[in-house]
Scaffold this motif. Structure first.
Motif, short mmCIF file in Angstrom:
data_model
loop_
_atom_site.label_atom_id
_atom_site.label_comp_id
_atom_site.label_asym_id
_atom_site.label_seq_id
_atom_site.Cartn_x
_atom_site.Cartn_y
_atom_site.Cartn_z
N SER A 77 0.88 -1.08 -0.08
CA SER A 77 0.02 -0.09 0.02
C SER A 77 0.83 1.13 -0.05
O SER A 77 2.11 1.22 0.60
N ILE A 78 0.35 2.35 -0.56
CA ILE A 78 0.96 3.49 -0.60
C ILE A 78 0.28 4.61 0.46
O ILE A 78 -0.82 4.85 0.15
N ASP A 79 1.13 5.15 1.37
CA ASP A 79 0.67 5.96 2.22
C ASP A 79 0.30 7.35 1.80
O ASP A 79 -0.68 7.82 1.96
N ALA A 80 1.24 7.65 0.84
CA ALA A 80 1.24 9.07 0.21
C ALA A 80 1.98 9.11 -0.95
O ALA A 80 2.92 8.37 -1.19
N VAL A 115 12.77 20.17 -12.93
CA VAL A 115 12.49 19.00 -12.99
C VAL A 115 11.50 18.56 -11.98
O VAL A 115 11.70 18.63 -10.65
N PHE A 116 10.50 18.08 -12.34
CA PHE A 116 9.47 17.38 -11.37
C PHE A 116 9.70 16.01 -11.07
O PHE A 116 9.86 14.94 -11.84
N TYR A 117 9.53 15.61 -9.69
CA TYR A 117 9.92 14.37 -9.21
C TYR A 117 8.71 13.86 -8.48
O TYR A 117 7.94 14.46 -7.73
N CYS A 118 8.38 12.44 -8.69
CA CYS A 118 7.28 11.87 -8.02
C CYS A 118 7.96 11.01 -6.76
O CYS A 118 9.06 10.38 -6.90
N ASN A 119 7.11 11.13 -5.62
CA ASN A 119 7.95 10.48 -4.37
C ASN A 119 6.73 9.51 -3.92
O ASN A 119 5.83 10.05 -3.75
N TYR A 157 10.89 5.55 1.32
CA TYR A 157 10.54 6.56 0.26
C TYR A 157 11.17 5.81 -1.20
O TYR A 157 12.29 5.85 -1.10
N TYR A 158 10.44 6.18 -2.22
CA TYR A 158 10.98 5.85 -3.56
C TYR A 158 10.58 7.11 -4.31
O TYR A 158 9.51 7.81 -4.47
N TRP A 159 11.96 7.33 -5.21
CA TRP A 159 11.77 8.54 -6.03
C TRP A 159 12.09 7.73 -7.32
O TRP A 159 12.63 6.91 -7.80
N GLY A 160 11.25 8.75 -8.30
CA GLY A 160 11.31 8.40 -9.90
C GLY A 160 12.64 9.52 -10.28
O GLY A 160 13.45 10.16 -9.53
#
Length: 115
Positions: free
Chosen positions: A30-33, A92-96, A103-106
């Protein structure tokens, strides 16, 4: 084991719109946010928008009223609709992804807004 891929960036004129996508894959219970961040050259990274597992959304002051974050749980994808873009949005836009304590980043996607 968790991959995050942003897409949808590009070059637009001031006043235009873009929709960014953040797709997640891998072993995720599951993803908390999920949050969108951006970073311009020479500037610190800032939070743009976040959506929690409960559907609560928050926005940075500089984008409030112009950007909208949403999600499609079936596709494991979060979107960032950006309207009324300004040159100062260029970054540059990053998704977390926040998954429990992890935490996982693109890698990011470039958004350039011309004046």
């Amino acid at each position: 084991q968790v991959n995050v891929v942003e897409s949808g960036g590009g070059l637009v004129q001031a006043g235009g719109s873009l929709r960014l996508s953040c797709a997640a894959s891998g072993r995720i219970l599951s993803i908390d946010a999920t949050g969108w961040y951006r970073q311009a050259p020479g500037k610190q990274r800032e939070l743009v928008a976040v959506i929690t597992s409960g559907g609560t959304t928050n926005y940075g002051d500089s984008v409030k009223g112009r950007f909208t974050i949403s999600r499609d749980n079936a596709k494991n994808t979060v979107y960032l609709q950006m309207n009324c873009l300004k040159p100062e949005d260029t970054a540059v836009f990053y998704c977390n992804l926040a998954v429990r304590t992890l935490y996982y980043w693109g890698r990011g996607t470039q958004v350039t807004v011309s004046s």
